[in-house]
Motif scaffolding. Structure first.
Motif, PDB file in Angstrom:
ATOM      1  N   MET A   1       0.942  -1.342   0.160  1.00  0.00           N
ATOM      2  CA  MET A   1       0.042   0.164  -0.230  1.00  0.00           C
ATOM      3  C   MET A   1       1.417   1.203   0.210  1.00  0.00           C
ATOM      4  SD  MET A   1      -2.940   1.554   2.775  1.00  0.00           S
ATOM      5  CE  MET A   1      -3.799  -0.117   2.814  1.00  0.00           C
ATOM      6  N   ARG A   2       0.698   2.081  -1.185  1.00  0.00           N
ATOM      7  CA  ARG A   2       1.098   3.503  -1.166  1.00  0.00           C
ATOM      8  C   ARG A   2       0.152   5.061  -1.363  1.00  0.00           C
ATOM      9  NH1 ARG A   2       4.554   1.986  -6.363  1.00  0.00           N
ATOM     10  NH2 ARG A   2       2.074   1.564  -6.734  1.00  0.00           N
ATOM     11  N   VAL A   3       0.724   5.581  -0.035  1.00  0.00           N
ATOM     12  CA  VAL A   3      -0.404   6.844  -0.582  1.00  0.00           C
ATOM     13  C   VAL A   3       0.577   7.829   0.078  1.00  0.00           C
ATOM     14  CG1 VAL A   3      -1.854   7.998   1.316  1.00  0.00           C
ATOM     15  CG2 VAL A   3      -1.929   5.631   0.947  1.00  0.00           C
ATOM     16  N   ALA A   4       0.109   8.765  -0.933  1.00  0.00           N
ATOM     17  CA  ALA A   4       1.269  10.211  -0.788  1.00  0.00           C
ATOM     18  C   ALA A   4       0.476  11.526   0.031  1.00  0.00           C
ATOM     19  CB  ALA A   4       1.768  10.705  -2.798  1.00  0.00           C
ATOM     20  N   LEU A   5       0.932  11.960   0.638  1.00  0.00           N
ATOM     21  CA  LEU A   5       0.082  12.917   1.179  1.00  0.00           C
ATOM     22  C   LEU A   5       0.017  14.639   1.132  1.00  0.00           C
ATOM     23  CD1 LEU A   5       1.070  12.193   4.845  1.00  0.00           C
ATOM     24  CD2 LEU A   5      -0.805  11.246   3.136  1.00  0.00           C
ATOM     25  N   ARG A   6      -0.716  15.149   0.425  1.00  0.00           N
ATOM     26  CA  ARG A   6      -0.963  16.368  -0.633  1.00  0.00           C
ATOM     27  C   ARG A   6      -1.046  17.701   0.811  1.00  0.00           C
ATOM     28  NH1 ARG A   6      -5.071  19.249  -2.585  1.00  0.00           N
ATOM     29  NH2 ARG A   6      -4.732  20.502  -4.533  1.00  0.00           N
ATOM     30  N   VAL A   7      -1.230  17.911   1.339  1.00  0.00           N
ATOM     31  CA  VAL A   7      -1.416  18.759   2.545  1.00  0.00           C
ATOM     32  C   VAL A   7      -1.294  20.342   1.623  1.00  0.00           C
ATOM     33  CG1 VAL A   7      -0.228  20.063   4.870  1.00  0.00           C
ATOM     34  CG2 VAL A   7       0.594  17.301   3.872  1.00  0.00           C
ATOM     35  N   GLU A   8      -2.497  20.654   2.136  1.00  0.00           N
ATOM     36  CA  GLU A   8      -2.754  22.184   1.173  1.00  0.00           C
ATOM     37  C   GLU A   8      -2.500  23.547   2.658  1.00  0.00           C
ATOM     38  OE1 GLU A   8      -6.228  23.035  -0.559  1.00  0.00           O
ATOM     39  OE2 GLU A   8      -6.100  21.940  -2.400  1.00  0.00           O
ATOM     40  N   VAL A   9      -1.507  24.103   2.538  1.00  0.00           N
ATOM     41  CA  VAL A   9      -1.861  24.785   3.651  1.00  0.00           C
ATOM     42  C   VAL A   9      -2.241  26.333   2.955  1.00  0.00           C
ATOM     43  CG1 VAL A   9       0.042  26.235   4.653  1.00  0.00           C
ATOM     44  CG2 VAL A   9       0.493  23.830   4.043  1.00  0.00           C
ATOM     45  N   CYS A  10      -3.298  27.101   3.586  1.00  0.00           N
ATOM     46  CA  CYS A  10      -3.932  28.252   2.278  1.00  0.00           C
ATOM     47  C   CYS A  10      -5.240  29.046   3.530  1.00  0.00           C
ATOM     48  CB  CYS A  10      -5.692  27.332   1.889  1.00  0.00           C
ATOM     49  SG  CYS A  10      -4.443  26.507   0.266  1.00  0.00           S
ATOM     50  N   GLY A 245       1.787   0.564   7.970  1.00  0.00           N
ATOM     51  CA  GLY A 245       1.492  -0.855   8.595  1.00  0.00           C
ATOM     52  C   GLY A 245       2.027  -2.054   7.410  1.00  0.00           C
ATOM     53  N   GLN A 246       2.261  -3.385   7.847  1.00  0.00           N
ATOM     54  CA  GLN A 246       2.485  -3.938   7.039  1.00  0.00           C
ATOM     55  C   GLN A 246       2.761  -3.976   5.226  1.00  0.00           C
ATOM     56  OE1 GLN A 246      -1.533  -4.883   6.667  1.00  0.00           O
ATOM     57  NE2 GLN A 246      -1.824  -6.440   8.165  1.00  0.00           N
ATOM     58  N   ASP A 247       4.042  -3.540   5.787  1.00  0.00           N
ATOM     59  CA  ASP A 247       5.160  -2.948   4.097  1.00  0.00           C
ATOM     60  C   ASP A 247       4.274  -1.786   4.001  1.00  0.00           C
ATOM     61  OD1 ASP A 247       7.142  -4.891   5.203  1.00  0.00           O
ATOM     62  OD2 ASP A 247       6.003  -6.549   4.221  1.00  0.00           O
ATOM     63  N   GLY A 248       3.417  -0.741   4.312  1.00  0.00           N
ATOM     64  CA  GLY A 248       2.937  -0.034   3.729  1.00  0.00           C
ATOM     65  C   GLY A 248       4.324   0.904   3.652  1.00  0.00           C
ATOM     66  N   ALA A 249       3.535   1.836   2.579  1.00  0.00           N
ATOM     67  CA  ALA A 249       4.488   3.336   1.949  1.00  0.00           C
ATOM     68  C   ALA A 249       3.898   4.947   1.564  1.00  0.00           C
ATOM     69  CB  ALA A 249       5.514   3.312   0.493  1.00  0.00           C
ATOM     70  N   VAL A 250       4.489   5.018   3.065  1.00  0.00           N
ATOM     71  CA  VAL A 250       3.980   7.253   3.662  1.00  0.00           C
ATOM     72  C   VAL A 250       4.688   7.587   2.271  1.00  0.00           C
ATOM     73  CG1 VAL A 250       2.944   9.122   4.256  1.00  0.00           C
ATOM     74  CG2 VAL A 250       2.299   6.706   4.761  1.00  0.00           C
ATOM     75  N   ARG A 251       4.665   8.376   1.537  1.00  0.00           N
ATOM     76  CA  ARG A 251       5.707   9.542   0.947  1.00  0.00           C
ATOM     77  C   ARG A 251       4.684  10.454  -0.022  1.00  0.00           C
ATOM     78  NH1 ARG A 251       5.546   6.092  -4.384  1.00  0.00           N
ATOM     79  NH2 ARG A 251       3.254   6.255  -4.814  1.00  0.00           N
ATOM     80  N   ALA A 252       5.692  11.482  -0.356  1.00  0.00           N
ATOM     81  CA  ALA A 252       5.078  12.727  -0.663  1.00  0.00           C
ATOM     82  C   ALA A 252       4.903  12.687  -2.555  1.00  0.00           C
ATOM     83  CB  ALA A 252       6.573  13.673  -0.963  1.00  0.00           C
ATOM     84  N   LEU A 253       4.522  13.394  -2.552  1.00  0.00           N
ATOM     85  CA  LEU A 253       4.140  13.408  -4.744  1.00  0.00           C
ATOM     86  C   LEU A 253       5.135  12.849  -5.535  1.00  0.00           C
ATOM     87  CD1 LEU A 253       1.172  14.120  -2.829  1.00  0.00           C
ATOM     88  CD2 LEU A 253       0.234  15.768  -4.875  1.00  0.00           C
ATOM     89  N   GLY A 254       6.232  13.906  -5.352  1.00  0.00           N
ATOM     90  CA  GLY A 254       7.021  14.163  -6.057  1.00  0.00           C
ATOM     91  C   GLY A 254       7.587  12.347  -6.285  1.00  0.00           C
ATOM     92  N   ASP A 255       7.486  12.029  -4.926  1.00  0.00           N
ATOM     93  CA  ASP A 255       8.275  10.840  -4.794  1.00  0.00           C
ATOM     94  C   ASP A 255       7.314   8.760  -5.609  1.00  0.00           C
ATOM     95  OD1 ASP A 255       9.970  10.840  -3.106  1.00  0.00           O
ATOM     96  OD2 ASP A 255       8.483  10.272  -1.514  1.00  0.00           O
ATOM     97  N   VAL A 256       6.073   9.813  -6.665  1.00  0.00           N
ATOM     98  CA  VAL A 256       5.230   8.823  -7.309  1.00  0.00           C
ATOM     99  C   VAL A 256       5.541   8.529  -8.662  1.00  0.00           C
ATOM    100  CG1 VAL A 256       3.297   8.789  -7.806  1.00  0.00           C
ATOM    101  CG2 VAL A 256       2.845   9.173  -6.016  1.00  0.00           C
ATOM    102  N   LEU A 257       6.638  10.071  -9.072  1.00  0.00           N
ATOM    103  CA  LEU A 257       6.531  10.147 -10.340  1.00  0.00           C
ATOM    104  C   LEU A 257       8.501   9.424 -10.491  1.00  0.00           C
ATOM    105  CD1 LEU A 257       6.493  14.225 -11.521  1.00  0.00           C
ATOM    106  CD2 LEU A 257       5.051  12.120 -11.891  1.00  0.00           C
ATOM    107  N   ASP A 258       8.680   9.069  -9.828  1.00  0.00           N
ATOM    108  CA  ASP A 258      10.142   8.261  -9.404  1.00  0.00           C
ATOM    109  C   ASP A 258       9.873   6.956 -10.438  1.00  0.00           C
ATOM    110  OD1 ASP A 258      11.468  10.436  -8.655  1.00  0.00           O
ATOM    111  OD2 ASP A 258      11.662   9.688  -6.391  1.00  0.00           O
TER     112      ASP A 258
END
Length: 291
Positions: A1-10, A245-258
């Motif tokens: 499971m891979r989830v990228a975090l997009r944080v809006e600061v508005c 958990g269970q080998d999941g990954a939380v990452r930045a959106l830029g990491d998706v492009l890699d």
């Protein structure tokens, strides 16, 4: 499971309170996220009904920003916080000039207004120093053909303007962006909380269930600094624990492009849709079109 975090600061509260809270949380769980900062005036007072409904999140003073009180310019008051997020290893992007104006007007504006807003945003960014931003997002997932023309590879690596299922090259009214679009794939916390049977006590379970649906490039979760960095901070921690958990990954959106071969990205038309739990029309990944 891979989830990228997009944080809006508005908002000012999201900038001053939410971002430091999230940075501490992300540091504890060794998470790298993408922070998208609005740099222009916080005019929350010009949307009084929305501000009143969200007064607990934005703060009572925000009801007067841009009307009874001067609108704080987020890039000026937040330069040290933006620098701290960059120093912590987080990805830094931009989230429009004045967030309220972009959310309300961008999709219907004329080309000149869009270009002027983009110029003001870029000038404010240059005044901050500290390197180029990675990407551009838009509050409320709004888009305009003139905005796509502004997305040059000389300024941004990618954009995050729409809702969808996988990275693509957006096309709107015959204008194709030069840079990849990484859309938000998951519903927001507030959208889920408007559904029957969902509460702050169980919303993390619904989000986790949604994120278990396999997508080619993983999922993107969009959060607001004043919400998930404020009264929903404990919920955000629960999500990090579940996603890591269970080998999941939380990452930045830029990491998706890699993990993507950019030469093979499809072109998709940008349409408009209202997600469940949200009455606003949002830019949404639509049918595939020829390059």
């Amino acid at each position: 499971m891979r989830v990228a975090l997009r944080v809006e600061v508005c908002s000012l509260r999201g900038l001053r309170q939410g971002v430091p809270n999230l940075m501490r949380l992300f540091s504890e769980y060794q998470v790298r996220a993408s922070f998208f900062f609005a740099l222009g005036p916080d005019c929350a007072g010009r949307t009084p009904l929305r501000s009143w409904r969200n007064r607990r999140h934005l703060g009572l003073a925000a009801l007067a920003y841009g009307t009874l009180m001067p609108a704080p310019v987020l890039g000026r008051v937040g330069s040290e916080i933006i620098a701290a997020a960059r120093a912590d290893g987080h990805e830094i992007g931009l989230c429009g000039w004045s967030p309220q104006r972009w959310a309300q007007r961008l999709a219907y504006a004329d080309d000149g207004w869009v270009r002027q807003q983009c110029d003001e945003l870029w000038s404010a960014h240059l005044g901050l120093g500290g390197g180029a931003p990675s990407a551009l997002a838009a509050p409320g997932w709004q888009v305009h053909p003139a905005l796509l023309r502004e997305l040059s590879t000389a300024r941004y690596r990618y954009s995050s303007l729409s809702r969808g299922k996988l990275p693509y090259l957006p096309v709107l009214q015959g204008v194709r962006s030069e840079i990849p679009e990484i859309p938000t794939t998951l519903p927001t916390t507030d959208e889920l909380l408007r559904r029957p049977g969902v509460s702050t006590g169980n919303v993390h379970e619904y989000l986790y269930a949604e994120s278990r649906r396999l997508l080619p490039a993983g999922h993107v979760f969009s959060l607001n600094a004043e919400r998930e960095g404020g009264d929903l901070l404990a919920l955000m921690e629960k999500l990090l624990i579940m996603w890591k958990g269970q080998d999941g990954a939380v990452r930045a959106l830029g990491d998706v492009l890699d993990g993507i071969e950019l030469e093979t990205l499809p072109c998709h038309q940008v349409g408009w849709a209202r997600p469940e739990g949200n009455g606003n029309a949002m830019a949404t990944q639509s049918v595939r079109v020829s390059a």
